[in-house]
Scaffold this active site. Structure first.
Site, PDB file in Angstrom:
ATOM      1  N   ASP A  13     -28.458 -35.010 124.406  1.00 57.36           N
ATOM      2  CA  ASP A  13     -28.445 -35.251 122.959  1.00 57.36           C
ATOM      3  C   ASP A  13     -27.861 -36.654 122.755  1.00 57.36           C
ATOM      4  O   ASP A  13     -27.683 -37.411 123.723  1.00 57.36           O
ATOM      5  CB  ASP A  13     -27.677 -34.146 122.214  1.00 57.36           C
ATOM      6  CG  ASP A  13     -26.184 -34.168 122.469  1.00 57.36           C
ATOM      7  OD1 ASP A  13     -25.721 -34.972 123.309  1.00 57.36           O
ATOM      8  OD2 ASP A  13     -25.457 -33.383 121.831  1.00 57.36           O
ATOM      9  N   CYS A  69     -24.602 -33.318 127.190  1.00 63.32           N
ATOM     10  CA  CYS A  69     -24.201 -33.410 125.782  1.00 63.32           C
ATOM     11  C   CYS A  69     -22.742 -33.843 125.765  1.00 63.32           C
ATOM     12  O   CYS A  69     -22.225 -34.323 126.782  1.00 63.32           O
ATOM     13  CB  CYS A  69     -24.467 -32.108 125.025  1.00 63.32           C
ATOM     14  SG  CYS A  69     -23.532 -30.668 125.572  1.00 63.32           S
ATOM     15  N   THR A  71     -19.844 -32.163 125.566  1.00 62.92           N
ATOM     16  CA  THR A  71     -18.983 -31.371 126.449  1.00 62.92           C
ATOM     17  C   THR A  71     -19.745 -30.702 127.594  1.00 62.92           C
ATOM     18  O   THR A  71     -19.117 -30.137 128.495  1.00 62.92           O
ATOM     19  CB  THR A  71     -18.320 -30.234 125.649  1.00 62.92           C
ATOM     20  OG1 THR A  71     -19.386 -29.450 125.064  1.00 62.92           O
ATOM     21  CG2 THR A  71     -17.419 -30.768 124.550  1.00 62.92           C
ATOM     22  N   HIS A 102     -23.414 -21.770 146.199  1.00 62.88           N
ATOM     23  CA  HIS A 102     -23.266 -20.339 145.898  1.00 62.88           C
ATOM     24  C   HIS A 102     -24.128 -19.857 144.729  1.00 62.88           C
ATOM     25  O   HIS A 102     -24.493 -18.702 144.693  1.00 62.88           O
ATOM     26  CB  HIS A 102     -21.794 -20.014 145.589  1.00 62.88           C
ATOM     27  CG  HIS A 102     -20.928 -20.009 146.815  1.00 62.88           C
ATOM     28  ND1 HIS A 102     -19.639 -19.539 146.816  1.00 62.88           N
ATOM     29  CD2 HIS A 102     -21.180 -20.431 148.091  1.00 62.88           C
ATOM     30  CE1 HIS A 102     -19.124 -19.656 148.041  1.00 62.88           C
ATOM     31  NE2 HIS A 102     -20.037 -20.206 148.827  1.00 62.88           N
ATOM     32  N   HIS A 137     -25.260 -14.781 148.847  1.00 62.02           N
ATOM     33  CA  HIS A 137     -25.291 -15.394 147.515  1.00 62.02           C
ATOM     34  C   HIS A 137     -26.632 -15.133 146.817  1.00 62.02           C
ATOM     35  O   HIS A 137     -26.695 -15.025 145.601  1.00 62.02           O
ATOM     36  CB  HIS A 137     -24.993 -16.891 147.613  1.00 62.02           C
ATOM     37  CG  HIS A 137     -23.684 -17.143 148.288  1.00 62.02           C
ATOM     38  ND1 HIS A 137     -22.484 -16.787 147.710  1.00 62.02           N
ATOM     39  CD2 HIS A 137     -23.392 -17.632 149.516  1.00 62.02           C
ATOM     40  CE1 HIS A 137     -21.503 -17.073 148.553  1.00 62.02           C
ATOM     41  NE2 HIS A 137     -22.024 -17.587 149.660  1.00 62.02           N
TER      42      HIS A 137
HETATM   43  C1  RB5 Z   1     -22.451 -33.335 119.341  1.00 59.95           C
HETATM   44  O1  RB5 Z   1     -21.529 -33.874 118.451  1.00 59.95           O
HETATM   45  C2  RB5 Z   1     -21.790 -32.267 120.210  1.00 59.95           C
HETATM   46  O2  RB5 Z   1     -21.499 -31.147 119.460  1.00 59.95           O
HETATM   47  C3  RB5 Z   1     -22.692 -31.918 121.385  1.00 59.95           C
HETATM   48  O3  RB5 Z   1     -22.959 -33.061 122.109  1.00 59.95           O
HETATM   49  C4  RB5 Z   1     -22.151 -30.942 122.404  1.00 59.95           C
HETATM   50  O4  RB5 Z   1     -20.885 -31.312 122.863  1.00 59.95           O
HETATM   51  C5  RB5 Z   1     -22.273 -29.523 122.098  1.00 59.95           C
HETATM   52  O5  RB5 Z   1     -21.912 -28.645 122.872  1.00 59.95           O
END
Ligand code: RB5
Length: 153
Positions: A13, A69, A71, A102, A137
Site C-alpha cells: 500500500d 504495508c 506494520t 517450518h 512440518h
Molecule cells: C496505512 O496507514 C496503514 O494502516 C497500513 O499500511 C497498514 O499498516 C495496515 O495494517
C-alpha cells in the site's frame, strides 16, 4: 519447479511503497522474475485489496509473494483469508528463516514502519533463499489445508 525458481509477485500500500521499490531493486539485481501488483504511487489506498489480489495470484499460479504495508499486519490478515495462502509477518532473521523452514510461507509480509531498517533486506534475502524442511512440518500444514477444505464456502 524449486522454491528459488518461482516468480515473485510483489505488492504494497502507500505506507509500504518506498520499501517495495527497494525490494524490487534487489530482485532486479538478483535477476529474480517478479511482477509488481501495485500500488503504483504514494496516494492513500486500501492494503486489503492488494493483499487479497496478490494472495489469490500466489495460490492460483503457485508462485511467491511479498506484501508490504505500514506494520505488515493488515496485509497478513488479508492474505491469510485466501485458501492456500500462508502469509507470514517476519520481523527478525529467525522468524524469516522459520517461516520458510517450518511454515512453508508462500507470502512474506513486512512492516515498512515497524521493521528495523538495517535488517529488512536481510529478511527478504533469507525468505527468498530458504527451503521448506517438509516432513513433520508438512503434516502440520496439511491439518490447516484439511480445515480449509472442510470449511470452504
Ligand atoms: C496505512 O496507514 C496503514 O494502516 C497500513 O499500511 C497498514 O499498516 C495496515 O495494517
Amino acid at each position: 519447479m524449486t522454491w528459488k525458481d518461482k516468480k515473485v509477485m510483489i505488492g504494497s500500500d502507500h505506507a509500504g511503497f518506498d520499501l517495495k521499490i527497494q525490494v524490487i531493486e534487489y530482485l532486479k539485481e538478483k535477476n529474480i522474475d517478479y511482477e509488481d501488483m501495485g500500488t503504483y504511487s504514494k496516494d492513500s489506498c486500501n492494503y486489503s485489496e492488494i493483499g487479497l489480489d496478490l494472495a489469490e495470484k500466489v495460490v492460483k499460479d503457485d508462485v511467491r509473494g511479498i506484501l508490504i504495508c505500514g506494520t505488515g499486519l493488515g496485509m497478513s490478515i488479508a492474505a491469510n483469508k485466501v485458501k492456500g495462502a500462508r502469509a507470514t509477518l517476519c520481523y527478525s532473521d529467525f522468524s524469516a528463516t522459520m517461516s520458510r523452514r517450518h511454515n512453508d510461507s508462500n507470502v512474506l509480509c513486512l512492516g515498512a514502519r515497524t521493521t528495523e531498517p538495517g535488517i529488512v533486506m536481510l529478511l527478504v534475502k533469507i525468505w527468498l533463499d530458504t527451503e521448506f524442511d517438509g516432513d513433520r512440518h508438512q503434516q502440520r500444514i496439511d491439518i490447516i489445508h484439511d480445515y480449509e477444505e472442510k470449511h470452504k464456502k
